[in-house]
Design a protein around this motif. Structure first.
Motif, short mmCIF file in Angstrom:
data_model
loop_
_atom_site.label_atom_id
_atom_site.label_comp_id
_atom_site.label_asym_id
_atom_site.label_seq_id
_atom_site.Cartn_x
_atom_site.Cartn_y
_atom_site.Cartn_z
N VAL A 93 0.83 -1.21 0.00
CA VAL A 93 0.00 0.00 0.00
C VAL A 93 0.86 1.25 0.00
O VAL A 93 0.50 2.28 -0.60
N LYS A 103 -12.16 -1.20 5.24
CA LYS A 103 -11.61 -2.41 4.62
C LYS A 103 -12.63 -3.05 3.67
O LYS A 103 -13.81 -3.13 3.96
N PHE A 122 -4.80 -4.23 2.79
CA PHE A 122 -5.13 -2.81 2.86
C PHE A 122 -5.81 -2.34 1.57
O PHE A 122 -5.39 -1.38 0.93
N GLY A 169 -9.36 -0.93 0.27
CA GLY A 169 -10.50 -0.27 0.88
C GLY A 169 -11.70 -0.17 -0.03
O GLY A 169 -11.63 -0.43 -1.23
N GLY A 190 -8.54 5.75 6.25
CA GLY A 190 -9.30 4.95 7.19
C GLY A 190 -9.66 5.72 8.45
O GLY A 190 -9.09 6.79 8.72
N GLU A 217 -5.35 4.92 8.81
CA GLU A 217 -4.65 3.98 7.94
C GLU A 217 -4.89 4.33 6.47
O GLU A 217 -5.88 4.97 6.12
N TYR A 236 -5.61 3.19 2.62
CA TYR A 236 -6.21 2.11 1.85
C TYR A 236 -6.02 2.36 0.35
O TYR A 236 -6.24 3.48 -0.14
#
Length: 295
Positions: A93, A134, A152, A154, A182, A186, A188
């Motif tokens: 990612v 996710k 990862f 999304g 995220g 995070e 994605y």
């Protein structure tokens, strides 16, 4: 320069479409082989600039699969796909973000601006443009659907349409890299087809144009005589389950369904390798590719 008769006929044919689509939003999903050739890339981007100068409001969502694959290869990582989606660990990612945001997005923005497009580059982290969660991949086996965790990767949870509308209303061309943010910060990697469908639906776009590497959808992809100029929701689901639509074409068809369900008016899957296919689809009576519609 003198305009030839056939060129004049093309202009006359385009006239009612220029009138009907003035001020309308058109989302273009750009990717695949149409991004690999400099000559073809510039022709696609010329079409997009033409749309803006003709009074339409283009929004570009781009992929960058070949660039990501090449960078992963340099890093010694092999690309794996499930249902057309790239399996993405933490290292992948990070590389995908570098490829999509740092290379592909900036290159497209540069080219569009050279052509007079007034483009601005964005990714999902800018102004929380694409809030994500996710995604579990759908795997069809013997008519059954199984959900698979592919890392990862999304799916769009929320789109900041206020930001997009602000840019569109001020005559910018938003160019969106499919990187999502995220809930816990995070990163994605989101399938660009999926983002395009979500954006087109959220903006109630007049059209979603999905550029791909084939003419459109076939009932049997081994038989060119089974080409479908129009495809309904129901038929699309049937062909996916049967396996007639598979691999990377699945996210494209699903994106069309998402866009229409969200409020987009029309969706089209067209061959981005064909010169000026965007203009042919929008401004001609015959059009090109496959139109996916509500039943």
């Amino acid at each position: 320069m003198q305009i030839k008769g056939d060129e004049m006929n093309i202009l006359v044919e385009a006239l009612p479409y220029l009138s009907a689509f003035k001020g309308k939003t058109v989302v273009v999903k750009y990717g695949g082989n149409a991004m690999l050739s400099d000559d073809l890339k510039n022709k696609v981007l010329q079409d997009i600039v033409f749309l803006r100068l003709a009074g339409m409001r283009p929004v570009v969502v781009h992929g960058g699969g070949p660039e990501i694959t090449a960078m992963l290869k340099q890093a010694g990582k092999k690309s794996e796909f499930v249902s057309g989606l790239r399996v993405t660990d933490a290292e992948t990612v990070a590389i995908a973000e570098l490829a999509l945001v740092g290379r592909t997005n900036t290159d497209l923005v540069r080219r569009l601006n050279i052509l007079g497009g007034n483009a601005i580059g964005l990714n999902g982290k800018d102004g929380k443009l694409l809030e994500a969660k996710k995604h579990l991949a759908d795997v069809y086996e013997d008519g059954q659907v199984n959900l698979v965790d592919i890392g990862f990767v999304g799916t769009v949870d929320k789109i900041n349409t206020d930001l997009l509308n602000l840019l569109i209303q001020n005559d910018y061309i938003p160019v969106i890299a499919p990187i999502g943010l995220g809930a816990d910060g995070e990163t994605y990697n989101i399938n660009a087809d999926s983002v395009a469908g979500e954006v087109a639906g959220a903006l109630k776009a007049e059209k979603l144009l999905m550029l791909t590497d084939v003419r459109g959808i076939y009932e049997d992809h081994h038989d060119e005589s089974t080409f479908l100029s129009t495809l309904t929701f129901e038929k699309a689901h049937e062909l996916i389950i049967k396996g007639s639509i598979d691999g990377g074409m699945i996210p494209k068809v699903k994106a069309c369904i998402t866009a229409l369900s969200g409020g987009a008016h029309k969706t089209h899957i067209i061959d981005g390798r064909r010169e000026h296919s965007i203009l042919q689809e929008i401004f001609s009576d015959e059009g090109v590719g496959t139109e996916v519609i509500k039943g």
